[in-house]
Write a protein that holds these residues in place. Structure first.
Motif, PDB file in Angstrom:
ATOM      1  N   GLY A  56       0.799  -1.218   0.000  1.00 29.39           N
ATOM      2  CA  GLY A  56       0.000   0.000   0.000  1.00 29.39           C
ATOM      3  C   GLY A  56       0.834   1.272   0.000  1.00 29.39           C
ATOM      4  N   GLN A  57       2.107   1.177   0.351  1.00 28.84           N
ATOM      5  CA  GLN A  57       3.015   2.327   0.318  1.00 28.84           C
ATOM      6  C   GLN A  57       3.496   2.520  -1.123  1.00 28.84           C
ATOM      7  OE1 GLN A  57       4.144   4.543   2.714  1.00 28.84           O
ATOM      8  NE2 GLN A  57       5.326   5.530   1.115  1.00 28.84           N
ATOM      9  N   ALA A  58       3.665   3.751  -1.554  1.00 31.29           N
ATOM     10  CA  ALA A  58       4.148   4.040  -2.911  1.00 31.29           C
ATOM     11  C   ALA A  58       5.682   4.149  -2.903  1.00 31.29           C
ATOM     12  CB  ALA A  58       3.540   5.332  -3.421  1.00 31.29           C
ATOM     13  N   TYR A  59       6.294   3.589  -3.932  1.00 24.13           N
ATOM     14  CA  TYR A  59       7.743   3.629  -4.084  1.00 24.13           C
ATOM     15  C   TYR A  59       8.090   4.072  -5.500  1.00 24.13           C
ATOM     16  CZ  TYR A  59       7.717   0.946   0.214  1.00 24.13           C
ATOM     17  OH  TYR A  59       7.501   0.533   1.508  1.00 24.13           O
ATOM     18  N   ALA A  60       9.190   4.779  -5.630  1.00 21.95           N
ATOM     19  CA  ALA A  60       9.713   5.169  -6.942  1.00 21.95           C
ATOM     20  C   ALA A  60      11.037   4.438  -7.142  1.00 21.95           C
ATOM     21  CB  ALA A  60       9.932   6.676  -7.003  1.00 21.95           C
ATOM     22  N   PHE A  61      11.243   3.927  -8.339  1.00 20.60           N
ATOM     23  CA  PHE A  61      12.441   3.167  -8.662  1.00 20.60           C
ATOM     24  C   PHE A  61      13.244   3.943  -9.692  1.00 20.60           C
ATOM     25  CE2 PHE A  61       9.225   0.352  -7.167  1.00 20.60           C
ATOM     26  CZ  PHE A  61       9.896  -0.584  -6.386  1.00 20.60           C
ATOM     27  N   LYS A  68      30.868   2.421 -12.300  1.00 25.44           N
ATOM     28  CA  LYS A  68      30.888   1.090 -11.696  1.00 25.44           C
ATOM     29  C   LYS A  68      29.753   0.205 -12.203  1.00 25.44           C
ATOM     30  CE  LYS A  68      33.079   2.661  -7.470  1.00 25.44           C
ATOM     31  NZ  LYS A  68      32.980   2.764  -6.017  1.00 25.44           N
ATOM     32  N   GLY A  69      28.896   0.753 -13.059  1.00 27.03           N
ATOM     33  CA  GLY A  69      27.800  -0.031 -13.621  1.00 27.03           C
ATOM     34  C   GLY A  69      26.442   0.505 -13.212  1.00 27.03           C
ATOM     35  N   LEU A  70      25.442  -0.308 -13.440  1.00 26.03           N
ATOM     36  CA  LEU A  70      24.060   0.050 -13.167  1.00 26.03           C
ATOM     37  C   LEU A  70      23.761  -0.091 -11.680  1.00 26.03           C
ATOM     38  CD1 LEU A  70      21.633   0.890 -14.909  1.00 26.03           C
ATOM     39  CD2 LEU A  70      20.981  -1.520 -15.003  1.00 26.03           C
ATOM     40  N   HIS A  71      22.921   0.787 -11.154  1.00 30.70           N
ATOM     41  CA  HIS A  71      22.571   0.819  -9.737  1.00 30.70           C
ATOM     42  C   HIS A  71      21.089   1.169  -9.641  1.00 30.70           C
ATOM     43  CE1 HIS A  71      23.872   1.489  -5.501  1.00 30.70           C
ATOM     44  NE2 HIS A  71      22.761   2.235  -5.491  1.00 30.70           N
ATOM     45  N   LEU A  72      20.345   0.496  -8.754  1.00 28.16           N
ATOM     46  CA  LEU A  72      18.927   0.765  -8.557  1.00 28.16           C
ATOM     47  C   LEU A  72      18.738   1.439  -7.216  1.00 28.16           C
ATOM     48  CD1 LEU A  72      15.889   0.452  -9.260  1.00 28.16           C
ATOM     49  CD2 LEU A  72      16.004  -1.844  -8.257  1.00 28.16           C
ATOM     50  N   ILE A  73      17.986   2.544  -7.205  1.00 30.65           N
ATOM     51  CA  ILE A  73      17.682   3.264  -5.978  1.00 30.65           C
ATOM     52  C   ILE A  73      16.166   3.247  -5.792  1.00 30.65           C
ATOM     53  CG2 ILE A  73      17.913   5.434  -4.709  1.00 30.65           C
ATOM     54  CD1 ILE A  73      20.230   6.070  -6.734  1.00 30.65           C
ATOM     55  N   VAL A  74      15.717   2.840  -4.600  1.00 33.05           N
ATOM     56  CA  VAL A  74      14.285   2.741  -4.296  1.00 33.05           C
ATOM     57  C   VAL A  74      13.931   3.815  -3.289  1.00 33.05           C
ATOM     58  CG1 VAL A  74      12.452   1.243  -3.441  1.00 33.05           C
ATOM     59  CG2 VAL A  74      14.364   0.246  -4.726  1.00 33.05           C
ATOM     60  N   TYR A  75      13.025   4.701  -3.683  1.00 32.53           N
ATOM     61  CA  TYR A  75      12.596   5.800  -2.834  1.00 32.53           C
ATOM     62  C   TYR A  75      11.183   5.538  -2.311  1.00 32.53           C
ATOM     63  CZ  TYR A  75      16.326   8.268  -5.305  1.00 32.53           C
ATOM     64  OH  TYR A  75      17.527   8.621  -5.846  1.00 32.53           O
ATOM     65  N   SER A  76      10.956   5.757  -1.041  1.00 29.72           N
ATOM     66  CA  SER A  76       9.621   5.711  -0.472  1.00 29.72           C
ATOM     67  C   SER A  76       9.003   7.082  -0.673  1.00 29.72           C
ATOM     68  CB  SER A  76       9.698   5.372   1.014  1.00 29.72           C
ATOM     69  OG  SER A  76       8.418   5.400   1.583  1.00 29.72           O
ATOM     70  N   ILE A  77       7.815   7.143  -1.309  1.00 30.70           N
ATOM     71  CA  ILE A  77       7.196   8.452  -1.566  1.00 30.70           C
ATOM     72  C   ILE A  77       5.850   8.559  -0.888  1.00 30.70           C
ATOM     73  CG2 ILE A  77       8.421   8.893  -3.687  1.00 30.70           C
ATOM     74  CD1 ILE A  77       6.046   7.913  -5.238  1.00 30.70           C
TER      75      ILE A  77
END
Length: 77
Positions: A56-61, A68-77
């Protein structure tokens, strides 16, 4: 907008995943599937547990490409 595939490391397929505030980081396995979609195969459940993500919480990816390559950051919005 573009494809993530040119930024993926074909040698080992590691994808660092970090929370937006930088408090949690895990290394996941990231592959290009046969259907040409990118898939996180290992590590996501560990990240999910450690960050206590809530239904139910919204997240932005956001993907970031660095030297150093690809990196994923997950933000709680």
């Amino acid at each position: 907008m573009g494809s993530l595939f040119p930024h993926m490391d074909a040698g080992h397929g590691e994808l660092p995943i970090t929370t937006g505030d930088g408090t949690t980081t895990v290394t996941a396995r990231f592959i290009k599937g046969v259907d040409k979609r990118a898939t996180i195969t290992k590590g996501w459940s560990d990240f999910f547990r450690r960050t206590h993500m809530n239904e139910g919480q919204a997240y932005a990816f956001g993907f970031k490409c660095t030297s150093k390559g690809l990196h994923l950051i997950v933000y709680s919005i």
